[in-house]
Design an enzyme around this catalytic site. Structure first.
Site, PDB file in Angstrom:
ATOM      1  N   HIS A 140      88.461  43.273   1.695  1.00 37.76           N
ATOM      2  CA  HIS A 140      87.994  42.582   2.902  1.00 37.76           C
ATOM      3  C   HIS A 140      87.809  43.556   4.065  1.00 37.76           C
ATOM      4  O   HIS A 140      87.783  43.157   5.222  1.00 37.76           O
ATOM      5  CB  HIS A 140      88.969  41.467   3.291  1.00 37.76           C
ATOM      6  CG  HIS A 140      89.374  40.591   2.151  1.00 37.76           C
ATOM      7  ND1 HIS A 140      90.529  40.790   1.435  1.00 37.76           N
ATOM      8  CD2 HIS A 140      88.742  39.536   1.573  1.00 37.76           C
ATOM      9  CE1 HIS A 140      90.608  39.888   0.459  1.00 37.76           C
ATOM     10  NE2 HIS A 140      89.545  39.121   0.520  1.00 37.76           N
TER      11      HIS A 140
HETATM   12  S1  FES Z   1      91.568  43.751   3.242  1.00 39.38           S
HETATM   13 FE1  FES Z   1      92.109  41.956   2.167  1.00 39.38          FE
HETATM   14  S2  FES Z   1      93.373  42.671   0.589  1.00 39.38           S
HETATM   15 FE2  FES Z   1      92.876  44.453   1.711  1.00 39.38          FE
END
Ligand code: FES
Length: 175
Positions: A140
């Site tokens: 993410h």
């Molecule tokens: S940014 Fe979501 S698990 Fe690493």
């Protein structure tokens, strides 16, 4: 008479030696399970026994990944620039404020040891990626700096530091 006495001596000596030998074998047999228990087997290591890591092969600017308690551990041999970059940031500007000094061992500032599990949802970040030359989590988009501190993205906290200690200038024990 002399012959009898000599024979008795010989018999006594034999019994003494034989008893001693049995005692020695017995002691060795009793000690073996203890010695054997002192060497952790694979399942014990997986369950959390400490591991020792030789840092000698890790060149400046490189890192390695080892596993402790089933978790990936990044060990980074930081360059002076990476250390300076980490220390130039105002701590109050960080989402999870922590000095770089607090995340390394004094006198071994070039070594960063972190648990390589993203504090967002647990993905494994990639080293030497992202805008801060630290770690980038592709799941993410969390970005960590050269101190493993969260700088961008949804992760709420810095990469954790596992318990570890230097047993020599070139070897650490994790756990
Ligand atoms: S940014 Fe979501 S698990 Fe690493």
């Amino acid at each position: 008479m002399t012959t009898t006495s000599s024979a008795q001596h010989t018999r006594r000596d034999f019994l003494y030696v034989a008893t001693g030998a049995v005692a020695a074998v017995g002691a060795a047999a009793a000690a073996w399970p203890l010695i054997s228990q002192m060497n952790p087997d694979a399942s014990t290591i997986a369950a959390g026994a400490p591991i020792e890591v030789d840092l000698t092969p890790i060149a400046e600017g490189q890192d390695i990944k080892v596993f402790w308690r089933g978790k990936p551990i990044y060990i980074s041999h930081r360059t002076k620039k990476q250390i300076d970059d980490a220390r130039a940031v105002p701590v109050s500007s960080l989402p999870d404020p922590q000095t770089d000094q607090a995340r390394v061992k004094e006198g071994h500032d070039q070594w960063l040891v972190v648990i390589g599990i993203c504090t967002h949802l647990g993905c494994i970040p990639i080293a030497h990626e992202g805008a801060y030359d630290g770690f980038f989590c592709p799941c993410h988009g969390s970005v960590y700096d050269t101190s493993g501190r969260i700088r961008q993205g949804p992760a709420p906290a810095n990469l954790p530091i596992p318990p570890y200690a230097f047993v020599s200038d070139s070897k650490i024990k994790i756990g």
